[in-house]
Design a protein around this motif. Structure first.
Motif: not given
Lengths: 405, 108
Positions: A199-215
């Motif tokens: 959950n920390f990893y996915s929350s961090g990815a949202i904090e870092d504003k990841w998009t589909a381009k970041d896959l």
């Protein structure tokens, strides 16, 4: 450049996820008692963790959902109460163990009891959470965590028989103490596959504003970050196998584990061990406290985000404040860090299926991940984790309760 | 049904492995004492080679003392219950405690 910066997310989760009180104690015990023969357990756990973290990042990047929010939306709040309750109990225990580990590191450095360090460590942790941005916690801990590379240097300087090291990656039954061997294998898996990391990893990815381009970045981050962490974890096991095992020294306390580095690095050994333990545990404590806030806020529909002002997400900040406050009390009271770690590990194994099973359903639902659904390999790994987790629980808990551990 | 029985058997075997008799407890205490003895020797050798800071060396000796005392108490209890090998092993534990105290005295 931006993509390179994103590697930091993988590094922080790997450092705090691997080099923390659980992995240091289980890897050191495994190396001291069974030589290199449990290296395969770290490798297997790492493979599972890379897969699960990649999925968490993909869910955040494509579906814009952190894990807890997606599960709540997909299964409803009634179901979410189960993983939420389990994570609150588990994360609090892990937080106690991590705070104690950071304080033990300071005790090794100073000779002053870890209980004395409890309040200063908790105060600094809370201040960092209160004042710091996510990127400060992420990059600061990543940079300091590089000190744990001392274990890798120590292995090289101790000149192991590399063919013997390689044999450790092939699972094999020991001639004696099969139950203990199984318990340590399970402990390594339990210590590595902490649900809070997902959950920390996915929350961090949202904090870092990841998009589909970041896959692609997500795949590299999960692979390199976790790979870095597991290499260090394997090195902890290896130095223990090289220094402690031939002398018949078991790891009943961190003082014994910290005798490994002076054998290779001389007078710098103890300070480096203590620094690695302190930084790793402190980083993990920050992550666990933050994750408690993330899980609570996402499950209950509150505002959340480490980069928001405390005034804008007061309930989010209240949770980590209370967590640090509650977490430090057992350390002040002198709770034995190794015992707390073992209890937390056993509970981790029990909680794992409740977190991972709904995760699998979400990762196969096009409403969340569109065309980026799991492949058969990803599903197989997750099922393996669930079945493995359930079996682990059946094996570890009787052993722990009845005194085998 | 057969699978359930197999699972119960496995669980029982693991639980059995966890419930140890006095003989196994004495064997475990012997291993722990040997481990602390080696710990003290390794720490003393590293200290002599100037590889250990003084506060840390003292901390190792303190931890070793606590660990050996715990085993001594356990062995005394086992000896009182009639475990034959426990009594001489408790004597070894006391000798080791003396050694640790001597080392502690040498580090002011």
């Amino acid at each position: 450049m931006k993509n390179l910066l994103k590697l930091g997310l993988g590094l922080v989760t790997s450092i705090a996820g691997f080099i923390e009180v659980g992995s240091v104690s289980t890897s050191a015990q495994a190396g001291a008692e069974f030589g290199f023969s449990l290296l395969w357990a770290i490798a297997a756990a790492t493979l599972c963790l890379i897969t699960l973290c990649e999925m968490s990042g993909r869910l955040a990047a494509v579906g814009k959902h952190p894990l807890a929010a997606a599960v709540r939306e997909r299964f409803g709040f009634r179901y979410q109460v189960i993983p939420l309750g389990a994570e609150i109990v588990l994360d609090t225990l892990v937080l106690v163990a991590e705070l104690a580990g950071a304080c033990i590191g300071l005790q090794l450095l100073s000779g002053v009891s870890y209980r004395v360090w409890a309040l200063p460590v908790a105060a600094v942790a809370w201040l960092l959470l209160w004042r710091g941005h996510f990127s400060v916690i992420e990059n600061g801990v990543s940079a300091l965590g590089l000190v744990s590379l001392a274990f890798v240097v120590a292995v090289v300087k101790l000149h192991p028989d590399w063919s013997e090291v390689a044999r450790g990656f092939v699972p094999s039954a020991p001639s004696t103490d099969l139950a203990r061997y199984g318990l340590l294998a399970v402990s390594i898996l339990g210590a590595t596959l902490s649900p809070y990391l997902l959950n920390f990893y996915s929350s961090g990815a949202i904090e870092d504003k990841w998009t589909a381009k970041d896959l692609t970045t997500n795949r590299v981050v999960a692979g390199i970050g976790m790979g870095f962490g597991s290499t260090v974890s394997m090195a902890v096991l290896a130095v223990s196998a090289l220094v402690l095992a031939p002398r018949g020294i078991r790891v009943d306390g961190f003082q014994q584990a910290s005798l490994t580095l002076p054998a290779a690095l001389g007078r710098a050994g103890v300070p480096l061990f203590a620094a690695a333990l302190t930084v790793g545990c402190f980083g993990a404590a920050l992550e666990v406290a933050l994750n408690l806030s993330y899980v609570m806020a996402q499950s209950l529909g509150w505002n959340w985000g480490e980069d928001q002002r405390p005034l804008d997400d007061a309930r989010f900040c209240t949770v980590y404040t209370l967590a640090v406050l509650i977490g430090v009390l057992p350390v002040l009271a002198g709770a034995p860090p190794l015992s707390v770690t073992m209890i937390a590990m056993a509970l981790t194994v029990l909680v794992l299926p409740f977190v991972v099973l709904p995760f699998l359903v979400v990762m196969n639902d096009p409403r969340y991940v569109k065309t980026h659904r799991n492949g058969w390999l990803g599903n197989a790994v997750v099922v393996l984790v669930i079945v493995g987790g359930a079996l682990m629980a059946l094996i570890v808990i009787p052993l722990e309760v009845l005194g085998g551990g | 049904m057969r699978r359930l029985a197999l699972a119960a058997l496995l669980l029982g075997a693991f639980a059995g492995a966890g419930c140890r008799g006095d003989g196994e407890k004495v064997a475990d205490a012997r291993k722990t004492l040997a481990s602390w003895e080696s710990t003290v020797r390794l720490a003393a050798a590293q200290r002599q080679a100037n590889a250990l800071p003084k506060p840390f060396f003292r901390d190792v000796l303190r931890a070793a003392r606590e660990g050996v005392e715990k085993e001594e108490r356990r062995l005394d209890r086992l000896a009182a219950k009639g475990a034959e090998e426990a009594s001489p092993l408790a004597g070894q534990a006391r000798a080791l405690l003396g050694e640790i105290d001597a080392l502690r005295a040498s580090v002011p």
